[in-house]
Design a protein around this motif. Structure first.
Motif, PDB file in Angstrom:
ATOM      1  N   LYS A 193      53.157 -62.658  39.591  1.00 22.50           N
ATOM      2  CA  LYS A 193      53.032 -63.798  40.502  1.00 22.50           C
ATOM      3  C   LYS A 193      51.598 -63.930  41.039  1.00 22.50           C
ATOM      4  N   ILE A 196      49.461 -66.890  40.096  1.00 23.13           N
ATOM      5  CA  ILE A 196      49.451 -68.115  40.906  1.00 23.13           C
ATOM      6  C   ILE A 196      48.686 -67.892  42.203  1.00 23.13           C
TER       7      ILE A 196
ATOM      8  N   LEU B 203      55.674 -70.962  42.185  1.00 23.08           N
ATOM      9  CA  LEU B 203      55.638 -69.912  43.214  1.00 23.08           C
ATOM     10  C   LEU B 203      56.657 -70.237  44.310  1.00 23.08           C
ATOM     11  N   LEU B 204      56.661 -71.491  44.751  1.00 31.89           N
ATOM     12  CA  LEU B 204      57.584 -71.904  45.822  1.00 31.89           C
ATOM     13  C   LEU B 204      59.032 -71.849  45.339  1.00 31.89           C
ATOM     14  N   LEU B 207      60.081 -68.335  45.516  1.00 34.62           N
ATOM     15  CA  LEU B 207      60.383 -67.944  46.901  1.00 34.62           C
ATOM     16  C   LEU B 207      61.736 -68.509  47.327  1.00 34.62           C
ATOM     17  N   ASN B 208      62.032 -69.749  46.954  1.00 36.11           N
ATOM     18  CA  ASN B 208      63.336 -70.343  47.274  1.00 36.11           C
ATOM     19  C   ASN B 208      64.470 -69.501  46.699  1.00 36.11           C
ATOM     20  N   LYS B 210      64.320 -66.269  45.717  1.00 31.29           N
ATOM     21  CA  LYS B 210      64.299 -64.920  46.310  1.00 31.29           C
ATOM     22  C   LYS B 210      64.883 -64.912  47.727  1.00 31.29           C
ATOM     23  N   TYR B 211      64.575 -65.934  48.497  1.00 30.55           N
ATOM     24  CA  TYR B 211      64.975 -65.948  49.916  1.00 30.55           C
ATOM     25  C   TYR B 211      66.070 -66.979  50.203  1.00 30.55           C
TER      26      TYR B 211
END
Lengths: 227, 227
Positions: A193, A196, B203-204, B207-208, B210-211
């Motif tokens: 990651k 990025i 990346l976002l 994160l969405n 993962k969390y």
């Protein structure tokens, strides 16, 4: 836990050193030449207006890597490989926080562009170089500007996006990094990651130039990380 | 100013349509097939609980591009090229906001990875395809999640990073985009900055996942954009 900041004489390194000194951590400044590291210690004393900082020392990168429990690499891309090779024998089994950003400056271009590295990211390059040493590489600090770090009387209004393949190391890193006031550490997942996250830095540098700032950073929104 | 949302039947397109309808703009939904666009108009009526939305219509992408003053492309990467080719003759001299993100899903991979495009970014690909048509391409909307857009009773807590080579078009785009409550538009510079901005999306998304969120976004910090 002793923190060794390798290449800790530039603004990024010094900023990180000062932030951890302020947090009461034991810090070693490493540099290619021991004299430069010792001079950097003097500079930190001056900046913090202290005659003596017992929890700070300066030495050659190799010695700093040997004495440190957790290593932070803060060098320009061109110095990444030689620095890693010089400290490899002293890094066995340790955590290395890699702050290297593959800016196009390495190839004579500007800091608002990135170069593509064969390994995908600077952090993965570190992991590749140190593969046989069982070093746990965590990409960190990429998006926090040097000026932001050096502006040490103010909190930092920026998230620290970290990536890495070893969860335990990321936990230790996050706990440490969040000792810097204002910084929220966000685990972005595996080390790749960093491909990025490292690329966001030239975007922020571009914004700093365009809008005449030195403190461009970012915060992730819309996610509750405390769940 | 009529806004044509090309490929406006997916969540991203529909979300953008609804946001601009709420802002009182005149919007055309475009789709590969006119029937799908007309069905999407019905869906918007349902979602907004309105019998009639006089400022909304649906038609084939070609007609939407023809009638629209400003075009917004909201299709998956695989549909980008065919859609652009189909509308090229109707886009002459217009502004095209490109929301395309080069996710690895196009190659059977996951949405948390990007693919590298020959042109550098999806937005530059649009610019290349439409080169002879004097279309002003502005990269936009990349980092605002579909769920965020579709959650139309709430403000959007995310900056919209735009890039483009024509300053006047970026000004018009920014003024329009900032009609969506909560969105701050930030001009990141020339179109090639989309190479970075588009890569932030996977990346976002990561994160969405993962969390366990759907609303991951970002805000630029540390810069005063009003100066």
């Amino acid at each position: 836990m002793k923190i060794a900041v390798l290449g800790g004489t530039g603004d990024q390194g010094l900023g990180i050193v000062i932030r951890f000194i302020q947090a009461g951590e034991e810090v070693i400044i490493g540099s290619r030449k021991a004299e430069k590291a010792v001079a950097a210690v003097e500079k930190v004393k001056e900046l913090l207006e202290k005659d003596d900082i017992p929890n700070l020392s300066g030495m050659a990168n190799e010695d700093a890597a040997d004495k440190g429990d957790i290593l932070i690499l803060t060098v320009p891309l061109a110095a990444q490989m030689p620095t890693l090779k010089s400290i490899a024998d002293f890094a066995e089994g340790k955590i290395l926080l890699d702050a290297t950003v593959p800016l196009d400056t390495v190839a004579g271009g500007g800091p608002t562009r990135y170069v593509d590295l064969w390994e995908g990211s600077a952090a993965e390059r570190s992991a590749a170089v140190l593969k046989k040493k069982n070093v746990k590489v965590v990409s960190a600090f990429n998006n926090i500007s040097n000026s932001h770090l050096m502006n040490f009387n103010e909190d930092i209004d920026c998230d620290c996006l970290i990536s890495g393949d070893d969860n335990e190391s990321k936990k230790i890193a996050a706990e440490l990094i969040e000792k810097i006031p204002g910084v929220r550490c966000i685990d972005c997942g595996p080390l790749d990651k960093a491909r990025i996250v490292e690329k966001i830095t030239p975007l922020l540098i571009g914004l700093n130039i365009k809008y005449r700032s030195h403190y461009g950073g970012l915060r992730i929104t819309g996610i509750n990380f405390d769940k």
